[in-house]
Structures are given as structure tokens and as C-alpha cells.
Design an enzyme around this catalytic site. Structure first.
Site, PDB file in Angstrom:
ATOM      1  N   ASP A  72       0.784  -1.187  -0.064  1.00  0.00           N
ATOM      2  CA  ASP A  72      -0.038   0.000   0.068  1.00  0.00           C
ATOM      3  C   ASP A  72       0.997   1.257   0.045  1.00  0.00           C
ATOM      4  O   ASP A  72       0.694   2.149  -0.998  1.00  0.00           O
ATOM      5  CB  ASP A  72      -0.916   0.007   1.190  1.00  0.00           C
ATOM      6  N   GLU A 114      -1.677  -5.602  -3.574  1.00  0.00           N
ATOM      7  CA  GLU A 114      -0.628  -5.101  -2.711  1.00  0.00           C
ATOM      8  C   GLU A 114       0.352  -5.905  -2.254  1.00  0.00           C
ATOM      9  O   GLU A 114       1.590  -5.282  -2.203  1.00  0.00           O
ATOM     10  CB  GLU A 114      -1.344  -4.332  -1.764  1.00  0.00           C
TER      11      GLU A 114
END
Length: 228
Positions: free
Chosen positions: A44, A116
């Protein structure tokens, strides 16, 4: 390494030196303790950095608020889940029995988190340059043309259309790569079941060319449906 993971690396256009990182990135917390949650956290942050820097460089006149909004439109759960489907991550993820029964392989939140985690795994295995190349492959076209992200992209719409009709997934093939490394042009063709005509697309990235080919294919399918 299994044949499935070899195929996934081909899709990612990245070969892992440490295959355990990829396996961990694909492991949901429901499967076991050695899962991808920490990789999700790192991925992220990496996405924010890479996409944020690209936007900063591509849009020198945009203020902080506009840059933040643009980044959110490119990097969000829905967009990441779409990338996960393009990579067919659902076929590779390791899920617990409960998640499997409840349709976890196709859930947006799980797909997005896994993307991610894969981003972080590439970073840890190959460094920032390799990670940036992976992320740029699907974000640069939207960084350069933010309006393109306002609607569901053509590849996603075509894939959903084919799945809904019970057909196989679209098949994309790169026909040519032209130009210097800094200004390449890709020519891609798209084949789908039930449509004899093969459509082509051209773009400054493989993904952009695939999107154009998918859009032309969608137009043909809609035209065939109307005439039928």
C-alpha cells in the site's frame, strides 16, 4: 515452483529469485499464520509512493488536493481488484475453507489486498526499480490520462461479458514492439470465442494496447448482438 506460479510470473513480467515471497503474497490470513498481511501494508505504501511520484512529475501544475484525488482514482480497492482479475490472482491465492466457500477468490477486498502484497513481494525480491516497472505497467496510462479511469476499463468489461456468456477469457497477444525503449509502441491483438474477427490495438504500453484492442472487440460484440 509449480507451473501455475511460473505462469503467474510470466503474467507479471517478473521472475522471482525468492519464490517464497510470491507464495507468501498469495496467502490469505484465513489459510495460516505465514500470510500476506504485512506485505499488504508495505505494498500500500509503495503504491502511494510510485503513483504519487508519477503524478507529481506528469502534472506539474496540479495542487496537493488534485494530486491526492487523482491518486485515489487510480489506486483504490476497485481498481486494484480489477488488476487482480487481469492477473487471474483468484486462481493462485491460498484461502482457508471458509473463505473458499464464501467466494473469496472473487471478492474485491481480497483481490486488492493480494495485489498490494504482490507489489511488496516484487519490491523485496527485486528492489524499487522492478517494483516501479510492475506498477507503471498498469498505472501510467491513467497517470497521463486521468479521465480514462472514470469508467470501468474495456478489458474488465470484456472479461465480465465473456464470463457472463459462459465463454473463455479473452486472449491477448503482442504482435510487435516498435521504437526506442523510452518511446515504445505496442501492437496487440485480442481474440474471443464466438467472434471470428480479431481486433488489434496500439498504445505506448502493453496494457494501453490491450485496452484499445478490448474496446474494439466490445464494439464488434455489441454490433453483432444488435444485428442478430
Amino acid at each position: 515452483m509449480s507451473a501455475d506460479l511460473v505462469q503467474l510470473q510470466t503474467t507479471l513480467a517478473y521472475q522471482f529469485k525468492n519464490s517464497q515471497l510470491l507464495k507468501q503474497a498469495l496467502t490469505h490470513r484465513s489459510f495460516g499464520a505465514d500470510n500476506n498481511e504485512r506485505l499488504e501494508f508495505l505494498g500500500d505504501a509503495l503504491l502511494d509512493l510510485i503513483v504519487g511520484e508519477s503524478l507529481f512529475n506528469q502534472h506539474p501544475g496540479a495542487d496537493e488536493g488534485n494530486l491526492s484525488r487523482l491518486r485515489s482514482s487510480i489506486v483504490n480497492k476497485s481498481a486494484l481488484a480489477g488488476i487482480g482479475r487481469e492477473w487471474n490472482l483468484g486462481e493462485h491465492m491460498l484461502l482457508g475453507a471458509g473463505e473458499l466457500k464464501s467466494g473469496g477468490r472473487s471478492r474485491d477486498s481480497i483481490l486488492a489486498d493480494t495485489v498490494e502484497a504482490v507489489v511488496a513481494a516484487v519490491y523485496l525480491d527485486g528492489g524499487l526499480s522492478a517494483c516501479r516497472k510492475l506498477v507503471d505497467a498498469w498505472t501510467l496510462e491513467f497517470v497521463r490520462n486521468p479521465e480514462a479511469r472514470q469508467t470501468k476499463d474495456a478489458k474488465t468489461r470484456l472479461q465480465e461479458k465473456m464470463q457472463a456468456s459462459g465463454h473463455g477469457l479473452p486472449d491477448y497477444q503482442v504482435l510487435a514492439i516498435e521504437g526506442e525503449a523510452h518511446a515504445q509502441s505496442f501492437l496487440v491483438e485480442c481474440r474471443v470465442e464466438g467472434l471470428e474477427r480479431v481486433h488489434r490495438g496500439r498504445g505506448r504500453s502493453k496494457r494501453a494496447a490491450e485496452q484499445q484492442a478490448a474496446l474494439e472487440t466490445l464494439k464488434s460484440l455489441e454490433s453483432a448482438l444488435m444485428s442478430g
